[in-house]
Design a protein around this motif. Structure first.
Motif, short mmCIF file in Angstrom:
data_model
loop_
_atom_site.label_atom_id
_atom_site.label_comp_id
_atom_site.label_asym_id
_atom_site.label_seq_id
_atom_site.Cartn_x
_atom_site.Cartn_y
_atom_site.Cartn_z
N CYS A 72 0.85 -1.19 0.00
CA CYS A 72 0.00 0.00 0.00
C CYS A 72 0.89 1.26 0.00
O CYS A 72 1.98 1.26 0.56
CB CYS A 72 -0.88 -0.03 1.23
SG CYS A 72 -1.99 1.37 1.37
N CYS A 75 -0.08 5.40 3.06
CA CYS A 75 0.60 6.08 4.15
C CYS A 75 1.98 5.48 4.21
O CYS A 75 2.36 4.70 3.35
CB CYS A 75 -0.15 6.01 5.49
SG CYS A 75 0.16 4.56 6.49
N SER A 77 3.29 3.31 6.14
CA SER A 77 3.48 1.98 6.71
C SER A 77 3.81 0.91 5.67
O SER A 77 4.40 -0.11 6.01
CB SER A 77 2.25 1.51 7.46
OG SER A 77 1.79 2.48 8.34
N CYS A 79 1.86 -1.34 4.23
CA CYS A 79 1.26 -2.63 4.56
C CYS A 79 1.12 -3.47 3.29
O CYS A 79 1.06 -2.93 2.19
CB CYS A 79 -0.14 -2.44 5.14
SG CYS A 79 -0.18 -1.52 6.69
N ASN A 108 -5.37 -4.41 7.04
CA ASN A 108 -5.19 -3.07 6.48
C ASN A 108 -6.17 -2.12 7.12
O ASN A 108 -7.15 -2.53 7.70
CB ASN A 108 -5.46 -3.08 4.96
CG ASN A 108 -4.47 -3.93 4.20
OD1 ASN A 108 -4.71 -5.09 3.93
ND2 ASN A 108 -3.35 -3.34 3.89
N CYS A 109 -5.90 -0.84 6.95
CA CYS A 109 -6.91 0.14 7.31
C CYS A 109 -7.74 0.41 6.06
O CYS A 109 -7.49 -0.14 5.00
CB CYS A 109 -6.27 1.41 7.85
SG CYS A 109 -5.66 2.54 6.60
N LYS A 111 -7.80 2.65 3.99
CA LYS A 111 -7.12 3.25 2.84
C LYS A 111 -6.43 2.20 1.96
O LYS A 111 -6.15 2.47 0.80
CB LYS A 111 -6.08 4.28 3.32
CG LYS A 111 -6.68 5.37 4.21
CD LYS A 111 -5.74 6.52 4.45
CE LYS A 111 -4.58 6.21 5.39
NZ LYS A 111 -4.96 5.89 6.78
N ASN A 241 -1.51 1.23 11.21
CA ASN A 241 -2.11 -0.10 11.30
C ASN A 241 -1.17 -1.12 11.97
O ASN A 241 -1.59 -1.82 12.90
CB ASN A 241 -2.59 -0.51 9.90
CG ASN A 241 -2.84 -1.99 9.76
OD1 ASN A 241 -3.41 -2.62 10.63
ND2 ASN A 241 -2.39 -2.56 8.65
#
Ligand code: SF4
Lengths: 613, 320
Positions: A72, A75, A77, A79, A108-109, A111, A241
């Motif tokens: 991803c 952001c 992170s 993920c 995941n969040c 997003k 996350n």
């Protein structure tokens, strides 16, 4: 009889969300016949995965997918994501979590899965655009990548030949890669890196750096006994996350959570202690806590005595005092006398009693004390850097630096790739980025750029903005509009972006770059104790490779003519130095094919081969 | 890697400062008897603690620096040890009787990412407004209720937003979330899920106005969902009304803003923005005055042991 667990509670117990309430209770009743429920498709089926089509539910329609992992990019992170590529249409259908990603572990969040919206956005930029009217007028024409690359390369070449190195700059929002651009900029020999960090995390970084030369914390939340956050990591923040998962894991195992925030964030609402401090008073509260740890003998003598430069302190601030640890403690007590819980309450509004209670919990947790400050107070206030410094002071006192359940320096949990070629460090110093007034500034003074230009401190001939939108995100956006529309200050502005933004409206070129699933990057971040590496890849390229479809560049498989930046910089660098006389080409030659231009596959092949070895 | 997308290099990494220096590393090194610092080729490579020769931390003392000689040498002797520094929004600098508040403008929403998620319809659907959080008691003092409009005056201009009355913020403080208030002008394209249409007027001499023409509206596109947009607000762009606040030491922009919160003026409309960039340049100069410029010791621009994202040659660290 006591409380009988409800059905919901039993499920929660079963999946480990809550501790078992009644160990001797009858087992969870089954709703259906036992079936083969799986969290994720098993990897051996990723090349040929079949599932029911959600929109064809009643018809029990099946669809076949090729599943390709990526990461991803919504952001920092990174993920894991799994792209589900429809085998019939060849289009990405959805993104879900990747269970093999060590930080995100399949979760995941919101997003993460929303990446699908971004790649299918009907308004996305698909082709390179060149301004036709005045800068900022909003008139554009489609141009060819070939022309774009030649035009920009020519301008950069001229600047380098005329020794105007400080007029070429690359200003980045979210980097999302490990060292790729640094290598490119070094190969051009320019001090041309500008970042967003001074509107983001420089404050906290500075505080951490002063303590131990590392600028970021990596808390081991999952193993902590007490967690103190000056942030909102259950809902947002750096490594949101991955951190949120581990904070909750720690709490499930009995850790307590304190959150200092004037706002009842989602995170504060989950805390055992919400400490609604007046903005900017956090360091006062933290020093009051430090004082309690010292006064009540709750500090870790072994760590402090061996690992703090207290002798240097005594020598400098208390000359003549004999260099004993006892004397250091005595001086510590003296120097922090005024930081009583009452003083802290007065500054912060957080009750003295709560400050005392939290301090004692911290003392009890000892080396299992995890803390975090990233932005929040560290980024909000004059002297905000002192917040991270005072927070880390508590880690030092409790000896929880780098311990199980404590807080490690970031670099211990981060992988650094080795490149096929390392250009020498640049010889220039760009004072538009690091002016003399800010010798300690932790990153470039990026948000003052319009003011520096206004004062005539310099100009920029070629200015790249990349995933970067200062007109909107930065303070004082109108000063940015003034700078960006003044061609005597910024000769050429090139916006590299996957989507339109307020800054791109004021560019000469708007160049579409790939989203998370349309580009390569190596990622590695300090999300927990351990070191991991993840690979962001253009998923349709990987699918094409699996299917034996020929292609050379990522833009051939991406929508429209969306490029990936890695290939853009290779092509651009190659064209800046057509005859090799600038020595730039040497840094972009394949390690495997003599004198040939490196491909993006070779670039990553080299890094990953070393890693394997 | 292409197949699984990620892997673990190490599953834990604790107490790395205790890593012992190898024989090889130690050869030709010297150890300072007073502070234990182990030096090789003019560079500190570790520290002797007890009887162990270990790497320690990458600071001048190779230890945790309670005391920072760097701060001392770079003209900040008052900050050599952990200290509390009063913020630019400290209560002493806020006059509540004049309706002044510190504004917390930075909090993030879980579903958005700066200005990068305006192209994600699911996310725009979830979050598309950024009202001012204000405590019940403060709202009562101002005679305001949720949904009422306020003019938020900063050092360089103002923005007009609505308020959300809540107990979830400390009294005396207001807050406004980041990410929302995206805009495009009539001639611009893109992100219609999340952007409102505005008109920008350059009034000359640094004075700028922004007016909202239209909120978020449904639109026709290849994606049927675009005609189903039911949200319309789009929020207000607050950052553009913020002055720059460079911390004289860390260089960080100090985000909190002192604002005056008042009932919107009769001529104010939701989303109105005004800024004077001459004023913002003045604020920049005021903050610049707080700095203590280079050179530091030996004509340095910056301590050599401080990292830089793209680090130049050591030679460039010296002012010539
Ligand atoms: S936390 Fe960040 S990287 Fe992870 S899924 Fe959410 S946006 Fe993507």
């Amino acid at each position: 009889m006591g409380h009988q667990p409800t059905f919901i509670e039993k499920i929660a117990e079963k999946v480990g969300l809550i501790p078992t309430l009644r160990a001797d209770e009858s087992p969870l009743p089954s709703l259906t016949e036992p079936g083969k429920l799986q969290g994720f498709p098993p990897p051996e089926k990723w090349d040929d995965w079949e599932e029911y089509e959600a929109t064809g539910w009643a018809r029990k329609e099946k669809k076949k997918y090729s599943i390709v992992p990526t990461t991803c990019f919504n952001c920092e992170s990174a993920c894991g994501l799994l792209a589900y590529i429809d085998k019939t249409t060849g289009a990405v259908r959805k993104f879900e979590g990747n269970p093999y990603h060590p930080a995100s572990r399949g979760r995941n969040c919101a997003k993460g899965p929303a990446t699908i919206n971004q790649i299918t956005d009907p308004e996305r930029i698909l082709y390179p655009l060149k301004r036709t009217g005045e800068r900022g007028e909003g008139k554009w024409e489609r141009v060819s990548w070939d022309n774009v690359l030649d035009d920009i390369a020519g301008k950069i070449r001229k600047a380098l030949q005329e020794k105007r190195h400080n007029e070429v700059a690359y200003h980045v929002g979210r980097p999302g890669h490990e060292g790729y651009m640094d290598r490119v900029l070094k190969s051009w020999g320019i001090d041309g890196h500008n970042s967003h960090t001074n509107v983001c995390s420089s404050g906290a970084r500075f505080g951490y750096n002063l303590w131990h030369g590392y600028d970021r914390p990596s808390p081991d939340h999952a193993n902590a006994d007490f967690i103190l956050l000056i942030s909102a990591h259950l809902e947002s923040g750096h490594y949101f996350n991955p951190h949120a998962q581990r904070i909750i894991e720690g709490m499930m195992a009995g850790a307590k959570l304190a959150v200092m925030d004037p706002r009842l964030s989602n995170t504060a609402s989950m805390a055992n202690y919400w400490m609604p401090s007046y903005p900017g008073s956090e360091a006062a509260v933290l020093l009051a806590m430090a004082k309690i740890l010292i006064d009540e003998n709750l500090y870790n003598r072994d760590f402090v005595e061996n690992w703090v430069n207290w002798k240097e302190y005594l020598e400098h601030d208390h000359p003549g005092t004999s260099l004993t640890f006892e004397n250091f403690i005595t001086k510590l007590k003296e120097v922090y006398t005024e930081y009583t819980p009452e003083f802290a309450e007065n500054e912060s509004g957080v009750k003295a009693e709560m400050i005392i209670n939290v301090s004692r919990e911290i003392g009890k947790a000892g080396s299992r004390f995890a803390t975090h400050n990233w932005r929040a107070a560290g980024s909000g206030n004059l002297g905000g850097w002192a917040v991270a410094r005072c927070l880390h002071f508590l880690n030092v006192l409790t000896g929880s630096v780098g311990t199980v359940g404590g807080t490690s320096p970031s670099a211990w949990n981060k992988f650094k790739p080795n490149f096929f070629d390392n250009p020498p460090a640049q010889k220039f110093w760009n004072e538009l980025h690091f002016p003399k007034e800010y010798p300690l500034a932790f990153f470039e003074m990026s948000f003052l750029l319009p003011h520096f230009l206004k004062e005539g401190r310099g100009k920029l001939d070629v200015y790249f903005t990349r995933v970067f939108n200062p007109v909107w995100t930065y303070p004082d956006g109108f000063s940015w509009i003034e700078a960006l529309t003044d061609k005597s200050k910024i000769g050429m502005h090139i916006a590299l972006t996957p989507t339109w933004n307020e800054t791109a409206y004021y560019a000469d070129y708007v160049l579409p770059m790939g989203h998370a699933s349309e580009r390569h990057d190596i990622n590695s971040y300090e999300t927990h104790s351990g070191v991991w590496i993840a690979f962001r890849q253009p998923v349709l390229r990987e699918a094409a490779r699996r299917n034996g479809k020929p292609f050379t560049f990522t833009y051939e498989v991406n929508p429209g003519e969306v490029w990936e930046e890695d290939e853009f910089w290779i092509e651009l660098s190659w064209r800046i130095d057509p005859d090799g006389s600038l020595g730039i080409r040497d840094h972009f030659k394949s390690p495997y094919r003599k004198e040939e231009k490196i491909t993006v596959d070779e670039y990553y092949q080299f890094i990953l081969n070393i890693l394997k070895a | 890697m292409r197949k699984y997308g990620a892997f673990e290099v190490e599953n834990s990494s604790y107490e790395m400062h205790l890593k012992k220096l190898s024989e090889n590393e130690l050869s030709n090194s010297s150890t300072d008897i007073d502070n234990g610092i182990i030096t090789k080729n003019g560079k500190a490579i570790g520290v002797k603690v007890g009887n162990e020769m270990v790497v320690g931390f990458p600071t001048p003392s190779r230890k945790q620096e309670f005391f920072s000689q760097t701060m001392n040498e770079w003209k900040w002797p008052e900050y050599t040890i952990p200290t509390y520094i009063k913020s630019h929004v400290h209560p002493e600098k806020i006059d509540q009787s004049k309706g002044e508040f510190p504004l917390l403008p930075t909090f993030r929403l879980p579903v958005l990412i700066h200005s990068r998620s305006g192209n994600a319809k699911w996310l725009a659907e979830i979050a598309n407004r950024n009202p001012i959080w204000i405590h019940t008691s403060d709202a009562a003092n101002l005679g305001l209720k949720t949904g009422d409009m306020v003019r938020m005056t900063t050092e360089i201009g103002y923005f007009v937003d609505k308020i959300w009355v809540t107990e979830s913020i400390k009294p005396g403080i207001v807050a406004c979330s980041h990410h929302i208030g995206r805009w495009r002008r009539q001639q611009d394209e893109g992100n219609r899920w999340a952007t409102q249409t505005v008109a920008i007027e350059n009034q000359g001499d640094g004075k700028w106005k922004m007016k909202k023409l239209k909120g978020i509206r449904p639109f026709k596109s290849a994606d049927k969902d675009s005609s189903r947009i039911f949200w319309s607000d789009g929020g207000v762009h607050q950052n553009i009304t913020h002055a720059v606040h460079p911390d004289p030491i860390s260089g960080m922009h100090c985000w909190h803003q002192k604002v005056k919160v008042e009932v919107a003026h009769p001529e104010d409309q939701y989303g109105d923005i005004f800024v004077d960039t001459n004023k913002s340049h003045e604020v920049y100069k005021e903050w610049l005055k707080m700095t203590r410029p280079a050179p530091g010791p030996n004509g340095l621009r910056r301590p050599l042991w401080f990292a830089r994202a793209l680090r130049p040659d050591d030679e460039a660290f010296y002012i010539k």
